[in-house]
Scaffold this motif. Structure first.
Motif, PDB file in Angstrom:
ATOM      1  N   ARG A  34       0.831  -1.214   0.000  1.00 44.12           N
ATOM      2  CA  ARG A  34       0.000   0.000   0.000  1.00 44.12           C
ATOM      3  C   ARG A  34       0.859   1.254   0.000  1.00 44.12           C
ATOM      4  O   ARG A  34       0.480   2.259  -0.592  1.00 44.12           O
ATOM      5  CB  ARG A  34      -0.931   0.005   1.199  1.00 44.12           C
ATOM      6  CG  ARG A  34      -2.066  -0.972   1.036  1.00 44.12           C
ATOM      7  CD  ARG A  34      -3.120  -0.747   2.089  1.00 44.12           C
ATOM      8  NE  ARG A  34      -4.281  -1.571   1.818  1.00 44.12           N
ATOM      9  CZ  ARG A  34      -4.965  -2.187   2.745  1.00 44.12           C
ATOM     10  NH1 ARG A  34      -4.611  -2.082   4.015  1.00 44.12           N
ATOM     11  NH2 ARG A  34      -6.019  -2.903   2.419  1.00 44.12           N
ATOM     12  N   THR A  35       1.995   1.216   0.678  1.00 46.09           N
ATOM     13  CA  THR A  35       2.856   2.402   0.743  1.00 46.09           C
ATOM     14  C   THR A  35       3.960   2.383  -0.313  1.00 46.09           C
ATOM     15  O   THR A  35       4.491   3.432  -0.655  1.00 46.09           O
ATOM     16  CB  THR A  35       3.480   2.565   2.139  1.00 46.09           C
ATOM     17  OG1 THR A  35       4.246   1.402   2.446  1.00 46.09           O
ATOM     18  CG2 THR A  35       2.401   2.775   3.191  1.00 46.09           C
ATOM     19  N   GLN A  36       4.322   1.203  -0.791  1.00 47.18           N
ATOM     20  CA  GLN A  36       5.299   1.051  -1.876  1.00 47.18           C
ATOM     21  C   GLN A  36       4.596   0.267  -2.987  1.00 47.18           C
ATOM     22  O   GLN A  36       4.722  -0.956  -3.068  1.00 47.18           O
ATOM     23  CB  GLN A  36       6.535   0.304  -1.392  1.00 47.18           C
ATOM     24  CG  GLN A  36       7.305   1.055  -0.326  1.00 47.18           C
ATOM     25  CD  GLN A  36       8.447   0.197   0.202  1.00 47.18           C
ATOM     26  OE1 GLN A  36       8.231  -0.922   0.650  1.00 47.18           O
ATOM     27  NE2 GLN A  36       9.648   0.738   0.140  1.00 47.18           N
ATOM     28  N   PRO A  37       3.829   0.975  -3.802  1.00 48.00           N
ATOM     29  CA  PRO A  37       2.939   0.314  -4.766  1.00 48.00           C
ATOM     30  C   PRO A  37       3.640  -0.653  -5.712  1.00 48.00           C
ATOM     31  O   PRO A  37       4.797  -0.472  -6.083  1.00 48.00           O
ATOM     32  CB  PRO A  37       2.322   1.475  -5.543  1.00 48.00           C
ATOM     33  CG  PRO A  37       2.495   2.665  -4.663  1.00 48.00           C
ATOM     34  CD  PRO A  37       3.747   2.420  -3.878  1.00 48.00           C
ATOM     35  N   LEU A  38       2.899  -1.659  -6.073  1.00 43.25           N
ATOM     36  CA  LEU A  38       3.335  -2.651  -7.042  1.00 43.25           C
ATOM     37  C   LEU A  38       3.226  -2.052  -8.434  1.00 43.25           C
ATOM     38  O   LEU A  38       2.207  -1.461  -8.778  1.00 43.25           O
ATOM     39  CB  LEU A  38       2.436  -3.892  -6.927  1.00 43.25           C
ATOM     40  CG  LEU A  38       2.770  -5.094  -7.777  1.00 43.25           C
ATOM     41  CD1 LEU A  38       4.088  -5.703  -7.333  1.00 43.25           C
ATOM     42  CD2 LEU A  38       1.655  -6.121  -7.681  1.00 43.25           C
ATOM     43  N   LYS A  39       4.269  -2.201  -9.209  1.00 43.14           N
ATOM     44  CA  LYS A  39       4.245  -1.723 -10.593  1.00 43.14           C
ATOM     45  C   LYS A  39       3.632  -2.814 -11.466  1.00 43.14           C
ATOM     46  O   LYS A  39       3.825  -4.003 -11.199  1.00 43.14           O
ATOM     47  CB  LYS A  39       5.661  -1.407 -11.066  1.00 43.14           C
ATOM     48  CG  LYS A  39       6.296  -0.279 -10.296  1.00 43.14           C
ATOM     49  CD  LYS A  39       7.712  -0.061 -10.729  1.00 43.14           C
ATOM     50  CE  LYS A  39       8.333   1.034  -9.869  1.00 43.14           C
ATOM     51  NZ  LYS A  39       9.753   0.894  -9.745  1.00 43.14           N
ATOM     52  N   PRO A  40       2.926  -2.426 -12.523  1.00 46.92           N
ATOM     53  CA  PRO A  40       2.337  -3.440 -13.412  1.00 46.92           C
ATOM     54  C   PRO A  40       3.369  -4.426 -13.957  1.00 46.92           C
ATOM     55  O   PRO A  40       3.068  -5.615 -14.080  1.00 46.92           O
ATOM     56  CB  PRO A  40       1.695  -2.605 -14.532  1.00 46.92           C
ATOM     57  CG  PRO A  40       1.379  -1.304 -13.879  1.00 46.92           C
ATOM     58  CD  PRO A  40       2.498  -1.078 -12.892  1.00 46.92           C
ATOM     59  N   GLU A  41       4.585  -3.971 -14.222  1.00 45.55           N
ATOM     60  CA  GLU A  41       5.608  -4.893 -14.733  1.00 45.55           C
ATOM     61  C   GLU A  41       6.044  -5.914 -13.679  1.00 45.55           C
ATOM     62  O   GLU A  41       6.375  -7.046 -14.010  1.00 45.55           O
ATOM     63  CB  GLU A  41       6.806  -4.151 -15.333  1.00 45.55           C
ATOM     64  CG  GLU A  41       7.449  -3.133 -14.440  1.00 45.55           C
ATOM     65  CD  GLU A  41       6.853  -1.720 -14.534  1.00 45.55           C
ATOM     66  OE1 GLU A  41       7.505  -0.809 -14.007  1.00 45.55           O
ATOM     67  OE2 GLU A  41       5.761  -1.526 -15.087  1.00 45.55           O
ATOM     68  N   GLU A  42       6.015  -5.519 -12.399  1.00 47.12           N
ATOM     69  CA  GLU A  42       6.292  -6.482 -11.332  1.00 47.12           C
ATOM     70  C   GLU A  42       5.174  -7.513 -11.255  1.00 47.12           C
ATOM     71  O   GLU A  42       5.433  -8.718 -11.141  1.00 47.12           O
ATOM     72  CB  GLU A  42       6.399  -5.780  -9.972  1.00 47.12           C
ATOM     73  CG  GLU A  42       7.621  -4.944  -9.766  1.00 47.12           C
ATOM     74  CD  GLU A  42       7.552  -4.237  -8.429  1.00 47.12           C
ATOM     75  OE1 GLU A  42       8.280  -4.670  -7.512  1.00 47.12           O
ATOM     76  OE2 GLU A  42       6.765  -3.281  -8.291  1.00 47.12           O
ATOM     77  N   ALA A  87      -1.906  -4.464  -9.820  1.00 43.36           N
ATOM     78  CA  ALA A  87      -1.169  -3.285  -9.370  1.00 43.36           C
ATOM     79  C   ALA A  87      -2.120  -2.262  -8.757  1.00 43.36           C
ATOM     80  O   ALA A  87      -1.765  -1.569  -7.800  1.00 43.36           O
ATOM     81  CB  ALA A  87      -0.389  -2.677 -10.531  1.00 43.36           C
ATOM     82  N   ARG A  88      -3.329  -2.196  -9.287  1.00 43.62           N
ATOM     83  CA  ARG A  88      -4.332  -1.254  -8.784  1.00 43.62           C
ATOM     84  C   ARG A  88      -5.015  -1.768  -7.515  1.00 43.62           C
ATOM     85  O   ARG A  88      -5.322  -1.002  -6.601  1.00 43.62           O
ATOM     86  CB  ARG A  88      -5.363  -0.998  -9.875  1.00 43.62           C
ATOM     87  CG  ARG A  88      -6.357   0.097  -9.528  1.00 43.62           C
ATOM     88  CD  ARG A  88      -7.367   0.341 -10.637  1.00 43.62           C
ATOM     89  NE  ARG A  88      -8.448  -0.641 -10.516  1.00 43.62           N
ATOM     90  CZ  ARG A  88      -8.856  -1.446 -11.490  1.00 43.62           C
ATOM     91  NH1 ARG A  88      -8.293  -1.419 -12.660  1.00 43.62           N
ATOM     92  NH2 ARG A  88      -9.838  -2.302 -11.281  1.00 43.62           N
ATOM     93  N   GLU A  89      -5.244  -3.071  -7.454  1.00 46.22           N
ATOM     94  CA  GLU A  89      -5.969  -3.694  -6.333  1.00 46.22           C
ATOM     95  C   GLU A  89      -5.042  -4.700  -5.638  1.00 46.22           C
ATOM     96  O   GLU A  89      -5.218  -5.910  -5.762  1.00 46.22           O
ATOM     97  CB  GLU A  89      -7.225  -4.412  -6.841  1.00 46.22           C
ATOM     98  CG  GLU A  89      -8.229  -3.529  -7.530  1.00 46.22           C
ATOM     99  CD  GLU A  89      -9.027  -2.680  -6.562  1.00 46.22           C
ATOM    100  OE1 GLU A  89      -8.962  -2.918  -5.335  1.00 46.22           O
ATOM    101  OE2 GLU A  89      -9.726  -1.768  -7.045  1.00 46.22           O
TER     102      GLU A  89
END
Length: 124
Positions: A34-42, A87-89
């Protein structure tokens, strides 16, 4: 092996995993998605390694609250769209996700059951 534990700080399973790693003296760091968001590429890399069936937590409150259009994305074949959704959810992701930071950032384990514990070096 140096692990990164990807999860949510309020997740009981993630907290148990971090405590067990600490007690076992296993080198790790924690990442709150939540504080270090996941990137779509990850997310795409994790999907490629684990598959959507394993990575998406379809028993979660988030899954139950998803719009039908988002569920259709998660159940579809478009890996880029699924990665963007994850990445969004981030609470759709089964947690914790353990990655090996020493090597190629590969997923070592998912969740905190007996096979996951063995994969990260915990014997009990």
């Amino acid at each position: 092996m140096f692990l990164t534990v990807h999860g949510i700080k309020t997740c009981d399973t993630c907290r148990k995993a971090l405590k067990a790693l600490e007690q076992a003296g296993i080198a790790h760091r924690s990442r709150d998605l939540r504080t270090q968001p996941l990137k779509p590429e990850e997310a795409a890399r994790w999907l490629n390694q684990m598959g959507a069936d394993r990575l998406i937590n379809r028993r979660s409150t988030t899954w139950r609250g998803l719009a039908e259009s988002d569920r259709a994305i998660a159940d579809g074949d478009d890996a880029a769209a699924i990665a963007a959704l994850l990445a969004r959810e981030v609470t759709l992701i089964k947690r914790p996700v353990f990655t090996d930071e020493d090597g190629d950032d590969r997923v070592v384990a998912l969740g905190f059951d007996a096979p996951a514990k063995a994969a990260i070096g915990l014997t009990s």
